[in-house]
Design an enzyme around this catalytic site. Structure first.
Site, PDB file in Angstrom:
ATOM      1  N   CYS A 148       6.992  -2.613 -14.971  1.00 17.83           N
ATOM      2  CA  CYS A 148       6.764  -3.795 -14.139  1.00 17.83           C
ATOM      3  C   CYS A 148       5.832  -4.781 -14.852  1.00 17.83           C
ATOM      4  O   CYS A 148       6.210  -5.376 -15.836  1.00 17.83           O
ATOM      5  CB  CYS A 148       6.231  -3.346 -12.768  1.00 17.83           C
ATOM      6  SG  CYS A 148       6.442  -4.601 -11.495  1.00 17.83           S
TER       7      CYS A 148
ATOM      8  N   HIS B  26      10.169   1.241 -10.928  1.00 17.10           N
ATOM      9  CA  HIS B  26       9.002   2.131 -10.967  1.00 17.10           C
ATOM     10  C   HIS B  26       9.384   3.607 -10.881  1.00 17.10           C
ATOM     11  O   HIS B  26       9.442   4.159  -9.779  1.00 17.10           O
ATOM     12  CB  HIS B  26       8.099   1.824  -9.765  1.00 17.10           C
ATOM     13  CG  HIS B  26       7.379   0.519  -9.864  1.00 17.10           C
ATOM     14  ND1 HIS B  26       6.178   0.378 -10.504  1.00 17.10           N
ATOM     15  CD2 HIS B  26       7.705  -0.710  -9.420  1.00 17.10           C
ATOM     16  CE1 HIS B  26       5.776  -0.876 -10.434  1.00 17.10           C
ATOM     17  NE2 HIS B  26       6.690  -1.571  -9.783  1.00 17.10           N
TER      18      HIS B  26
ATOM     19  N   GLU C 283       7.463   6.007 -11.547  1.00 17.31           N
ATOM     20  CA  GLU C 283       6.275   6.736 -11.055  1.00 17.31           C
ATOM     21  C   GLU C 283       6.179   6.698  -9.537  1.00 17.31           C
ATOM     22  O   GLU C 283       5.433   7.463  -8.936  1.00 17.31           O
ATOM     23  CB  GLU C 283       4.998   6.190 -11.720  1.00 17.31           C
ATOM     24  CG  GLU C 283       4.399   4.943 -11.106  1.00 17.31           C
ATOM     25  CD  GLU C 283       5.153   3.661 -11.434  1.00 17.31           C
ATOM     26  OE1 GLU C 283       6.288   3.724 -11.945  1.00 17.31           O
ATOM     27  OE2 GLU C 283       4.609   2.570 -11.151  1.00 17.31           O
TER      28      GLU C 283
END
Lengths: 220, 82
Positions: A84, A192, A194
């Site tokens: 990002c 993302h 994560e």
């Protein structure tokens, strides 16, 4: 394998990134933007709004002390992962080609997002099959990847496109969601992984992504 | 001293969704525009007193930070401040 998560003023995905590496038993530490990177094998530039995203997203972060030696780190063949805002920083650093513009519909988009794995030959995607569909959430206002026609041809010819959107949410050229540099050791992506580390959070597709990085170092 | 007024805009070849949204807003007010493009305005005060020296400095600032030439371009005008 040692990993460092750089924390800029305004980073907000640093803890998620740290936690996913920690739970996979990677030796991981936070690196404050004012500290230097050391001998980490993986440097992770997390999502957020570094330095308020003043001027342009990622434009100021590239002057951070933590990134002073980033080119050396890349030349050594070590890994860099920009997620990002981290992707935006990598394009501002010229570590990756292209730029990220305002989303085509001007909205900040926060949603689940299906991606197609285009290249499973990278240190970040070796546990996937080409063509796999994975769900990594997106949360960005400026994720509209732009590159000129010649640049796009080069990305395609060198197999640098790693993830493409199944349903392009932001107007990115060629549905591009993530790319690597020519050497393949620097990955920038808007989605993302994560944030997809536990079924409690909706999805755990991200674990395979981070396990790929671990597998890469085990083989090496 | 010299003040530089820099306008940074997206290259013509790049779509400007902000400009398009504002154009639509104007239309709703009954104000028709052929095209609207939105950019950034930056003012830099320099201690230089010669325009040429100031221009050189501004060019370097634009090249190294103020402008992302992948997608942006700029124009600049100077004003001598007594």
């Amino acid at each position: 394998m040692k990993a460092g998560v750089i924390v800029f003023p305004g980073s907000n995905c640093d803890i998620d990134a740290y936690k996913v590496l920690e739970r996979l038993n990677v030796e991981v530490k936070y690196i404050w933007h004012d500290e230097k990177i050391d001998d980490e094998d993986l440097i992770l530039l997390p999502g957020g709004f570094s330095y308020g995203d003043y001027l342009r997203c990622g434009a100021i972060a590239r002057f951070a002390r933590a990134l002073e030696n980033i080119n050396e780190h890349i030349e050594k063949g070590k890994l860099v992962l920009g997620i990002c805002n981290g992707f935006q920083i990598l394009t501002e650093l010229k570590a990756l080609p292209g730029a990220l513009l305002r989303n085509k519909n001007l909205n900040f988009i926060c949603s689940d997002c299906n991606l197609i794995v285009e290249n499973n030959g990278t240190p970040f995607t070796n546990l996937f099959n080409k063509g796999d569909i994975v769900n990594f959430p997106i949360a960005h206002g400026e994720g509209n990847y732009y590159i000129d026609d010649d640049g796009l041809k080069e990305l395609i010819n060198n197999n640098q496109i790693v993830f493409r959107y199944q349903n392009n949410p932001n107007g990115s050229v060629y549905d591009i969601a993530g790319i690597v540099n020519k050497r393949g050791n620097v990955l920038g992506m808007m989605p993302h992984p994560e944030r997809a580390q536990d079924k409690l959070l909706g999805c755990e597709d991200g674990l395979k992504f981070f396990n790929s990085i671990i597998a890469y170092f085990k083989e090496a | 001293m010299i003040k530089a007024y820099i306008d940074v805009t997206l290259k013509k070849s790049i779509l400007d969704p902000q400009g398009t949204a504002v154009k639509k807003g104007l239309k709703k007010l009954g104000l028709y525009a052929e095209d609207v493009r939105i950019g950034k305005h930056i003012e830099v005060l320099l201690k230089e007193d010669k325009i040429e020296a100031a221009r050189e400095k501004i060019e370097e600032m634009c090249r190294r930070l103020l402008v992302n030439f992948e997608v942006e371009t700029y124009s600049v005008r100077f004003e001598v401040i007594e």
